[in-house]
Enzyme design. Structure first.
Site, PDB file in Angstrom:
ATOM      1  N   ASP A  11       9.338   2.891  -1.002  1.00 36.77           N
ATOM      2  CA  ASP A  11       8.380   3.601  -0.162  1.00 36.77           C
ATOM      3  C   ASP A  11       8.715   3.275   1.294  1.00 36.77           C
ATOM      4  O   ASP A  11       8.327   2.231   1.807  1.00 36.77           O
ATOM      5  CB  ASP A  11       6.965   3.156  -0.534  1.00 36.77           C
ATOM      6  CG  ASP A  11       5.930   3.822   0.365  1.00 36.77           C
ATOM      7  OD1 ASP A  11       4.733   3.702   0.051  1.00 36.77           O
ATOM      8  OD2 ASP A  11       6.314   4.437   1.377  1.00 36.77           O
ATOM      9  N   TYR A  23       0.860  -1.181   0.000  1.00 38.09           N
ATOM     10  CA  TYR A  23       0.000   0.000   0.000  1.00 38.09           C
ATOM     11  C   TYR A  23       0.892   1.225   0.000  1.00 38.09           C
ATOM     12  O   TYR A  23       1.883   1.280   0.744  1.00 38.09           O
ATOM     13  CB  TYR A  23      -0.893  -0.009   1.240  1.00 38.09           C
ATOM     14  CG  TYR A  23      -1.752   1.228   1.423  1.00 38.09           C
ATOM     15  CD1 TYR A  23      -1.472   2.146   2.436  1.00 38.09           C
ATOM     16  CD2 TYR A  23      -2.833   1.471   0.588  1.00 38.09           C
ATOM     17  CE1 TYR A  23      -2.262   3.271   2.608  1.00 38.09           C
ATOM     18  CE2 TYR A  23      -3.634   2.598   0.761  1.00 38.09           C
ATOM     19  CZ  TYR A  23      -3.336   3.502   1.781  1.00 38.09           C
ATOM     20  OH  TYR A  23      -4.121   4.614   1.947  1.00 38.09           O
ATOM     21  N   LYS A  81       5.236   9.751   8.184  1.00 38.47           N
ATOM     22  CA  LYS A  81       5.100   9.243   9.565  1.00 38.47           C
ATOM     23  C   LYS A  81       6.182   9.771  10.513  1.00 38.47           C
ATOM     24  O   LYS A  81       6.126  10.921  10.944  1.00 38.47           O
ATOM     25  CB  LYS A  81       5.058   7.708   9.541  1.00 38.47           C
ATOM     26  CG  LYS A  81       3.821   7.150   8.787  1.00 38.47           C
ATOM     27  CD  LYS A  81       3.785   5.646   8.774  1.00 38.47           C
ATOM     28  CE  LYS A  81       2.748   5.109   7.830  1.00 38.47           C
ATOM     29  NZ  LYS A  81       1.389   5.061   8.386  1.00 38.47           N
TER      30      LYS A  81
HETATM   31  P1  KE4 Z   1      -0.399   8.648   4.398  1.00 31.46           P
HETATM   32  O1  KE4 Z   1      -0.962   9.350   3.147  1.00 31.46           O
HETATM   33  O2  KE4 Z   1      -1.453   7.868   5.147  1.00 31.46           O
HETATM   34  O3  KE4 Z   1       0.407   9.612   5.285  1.00 31.46           O
HETATM   35  O4  KE4 Z   1       0.688   7.594   3.908  1.00 31.46           O
HETATM   36  C1  KE4 Z   1       0.303   6.633   2.963  1.00 31.46           C
HETATM   37  C2  KE4 Z   1       1.270   5.457   3.050  1.00 31.46           C
HETATM   38  C3  KE4 Z   1       2.247   5.341   2.081  1.00 31.46           C
HETATM   39  N1  KE4 Z   1       3.134   4.314   2.113  1.00 31.46           N
HETATM   40  C4  KE4 Z   1       3.080   3.376   3.101  1.00 31.46           C
HETATM   41  C5  KE4 Z   1       4.082   2.266   3.101  1.00 31.46           C
HETATM   42  C6  KE4 Z   1       2.104   3.464   4.115  1.00 31.46           C
HETATM   43  O5  KE4 Z   1       2.063   2.524   5.088  1.00 31.46           O
HETATM   44  C7  KE4 Z   1       1.176   4.520   4.092  1.00 31.46           C
HETATM   45  C8  KE4 Z   1       0.076   4.665   5.123  1.00 31.46           C
HETATM   46  N2  KE4 Z   1      -0.039   3.625   6.070  1.00 31.46           N
HETATM   47  C9  KE4 Z   1      -1.364   3.420   6.649  1.00 31.46           C
HETATM   48  C10 KE4 Z   1      -1.272   2.251   7.629  1.00 31.46           C
HETATM   49  N3  KE4 Z   1      -0.935   1.043   6.995  1.00 31.46           N
HETATM   50  C11 KE4 Z   1      -1.890   4.658   7.288  1.00 31.46           C
HETATM   51  C12 KE4 Z   1      -3.070   4.449   8.192  1.00 31.46           C
HETATM   52  C13 KE4 Z   1      -4.358   4.912   7.553  1.00 31.46           C
HETATM   53  O6  KE4 Z   1      -4.534   4.733   6.338  1.00 31.46           O
HETATM   54  O7  KE4 Z   1      -5.177   5.472   8.328  1.00 31.46           O
END
Ligand code: KE4
Length: 432
Positions: free
Chosen positions: A238, A144, A266
């Site tokens: 990523d 993801y 993060k």
């Molecule tokens: P954000 O747009 O949520 O800041 O980041 C997206 C993203 C991109 N790449 C990786 C590897 C990620 O894990 C994420 C976001 N992770 C999720 C949890 N698996 C965020 C939690 C959520 O969607 O509320």
């Protein structure tokens, strides 16, 4: 467990918020029941609006690596607040955080700050296309990368949790340049590379955290780097989740591999909205205002977020908690496996640095397909028992647990007690 106030807020929130949440995974859909609403947090603990105390293994899905409201971080935020919140002009804080980040990533000469991991990834994709002049992107099922249209196919995280194959509203045109390969399966990548001569980049999580934690086989990553290098295809790693989590810098240094473009998020904001993408000069100099690849953002490089990120990374560098993370993760793995064995529950546990999670299956989990063999009903029982016994977990079999440097010995003891009781309950439910 008293959840009256969470229930009240959940119902009230339905009116003006979609599902009373601002991110789908927080709706607890895959574990059922009512999502808890949080009141406050400090150190390793988080407290819901009904006063229930939990040991926090969600850490806002990664950012709170030092635990909540670390004194030094909070002091820096307060100091920054006194100067103003945002200016629409550059500040020295952006330069400071950029140096810390670039010094931690050998392959990174320059970085651009944005406001989320999604924004970092969508910008990196556009940059790869601008730099190579090609349009196709290879991603891996189960990984993801945020919710940018082009990558909302065969994704992990919320999409794996909700078993949504893709997403409504994503036009076919948006994904026609996206090719899907299988994690840890080099042949699946080679097939695409042999069939297409217009591939801009391959993107992956160097340690997958969105199908649960799945490590790459050492051969896979190195071979992938080799074939992309030879074909002039960029490798985008990523590290939104893994950046600064498994070592100071990225997982790529630990794994002995260097990305062409790295995405971050993060931890680098320490709890404030910060994403970033970075690369060597010849790539980054394509980004406006130096080059023709456009990307912008009103609050990019926000001074308060920069102050929080600087303080977080400085404290991480000083504390160097990575050995402790590894030790604690190994302890929790041991606790989980021992309890599963004692109660006869099929369980696998994958971990990397300070990311860990159990898989309720008897199959070794090495990719999205094997992750999907999990018994999510057992996870549901386990989840709510852990909540009942004071441990806050991500409400999904396909989300990684995160450890903070605020975790104490007594917290580990409490986690062990909760795991034993929860595993017994899983076993009981399976026999009924
Ligand atoms: P954000 O747009 O949520 O800041 O980041 C997206 C993203 C991109 N790449 C990786 C590897 C990620 O894990 C994420 C976001 N992770 C999720 C949890 N698996 C965020 C939690 C959520 O969607 O509320």
């Amino acid at each position: 467990m008293k959840l009256d106030k969470s229930i009240e807020l959940f119902n009230k929130g339905q009116k003006n918020l979609v599902g009373a949440v601002n991110s789908p995974v927080r709706a607890f859909k895959s574990v059922g029941g009512i999502p808890v609403f949080i009141d406050h947090a400090k150190g390793s603990k988080i407290y819901d609006v009904d006063g229930n105390e939990y040991i926090d293994l969600v850490l806002s899905y990664g950012p709170m690596i030092l635990g909540h409201r670390h004194d030094k971080v909070e002091k820096s935020i307060r100091k920054a607040l006194k100067k103003g919140y945002t200016f629409g002009a550059s500040t020295n804080k952006e330069i400071k955080l950029a140096k810390i980040v670039c010094d931690a990533f050998p392959g990174m000469d320059k970085v651009r700050f944005v406001n989320s991991g999604t924004e970092a990834v969508l910008s990196a994709i556009r940059l790869a296309r601008a730099y190579t002049g090609h349009n196709k992107i290879i991603k891996f099922s189960g990984c993801y990368h945020g919710h940018t249209d082009a990558l909302l196919v065969a994704a992990g995280s919320g999409l794996a949790t909700l078993s949504l194959p893709g997403s409504k509203g994503v036009p076919d045109e948006a994904v026609k340049n996206t090719l899907i390969a299988e994690f840890n399966n080099l042949e699946s990548v080679k097939q695409h590379m042999n069939s297409h001569n217009d591939i801009a980049a391959v993107i992956l999580e160097p340690i997958a955290g969105n199908m649960g934690v799945v490590q790459p086989s050492s051969k896979f990553l190195h071979e992938l780097r080799k074939i992309t290098q030879e074909a002039g295809v960029l490798l985008i790693l990523d590290e939104v989740m893994t950046g600064f989590r498994s070592k100071f810098g990225g997982a790529q240094e630990l794994l002995g591999i260097e990305a062409d473009i790295t995405c971050l998020g993060k931890v680098i904001g320490g709890g404030f909205p910060v994403g970033a993408y970075g690369a060597r000069d010849e790539i980054m100099n394509m980004v406006a205002p130096l080059g023709g690849m456009y990307q912008a953002g009103t609050l990019s490089g926000n001074p308060i977020a920069m102050a929080c990120g600087i303080a977080t990374l400085k404290e991480l560098k000083r504390r160097n908690p990575y050995r402790k993370f590894k030790k604690n993760a190994a302890k929790i793995k041991d606790i989980l496996l021992k309890a599963a064995k004692k109660h006869g529950v099929p369980l696998q546990v994958n971990h990397f640095g300070s990311m860990i999670n159990p898989f309720f299956t008897d199959k070794e989990v090495i990719d999205f397909e094997t992750a999907q063999t999990c018994d999510t009903e057992s996870f549901k029982v386990f989840f709510w028992q852990m909540m009942e016994h004071g441990v806050f977990l991500p409400p999904s079999q396909f989300e990684a647990w995160f450890l903070s440097s605020a975790l104490k010995k007594k917290d580990l003891k409490k986690i062990a007690e909760a795991v034993d009781i929860s595993m017994a309950k899983v076993a009981e439910k399976k026999t009924n």
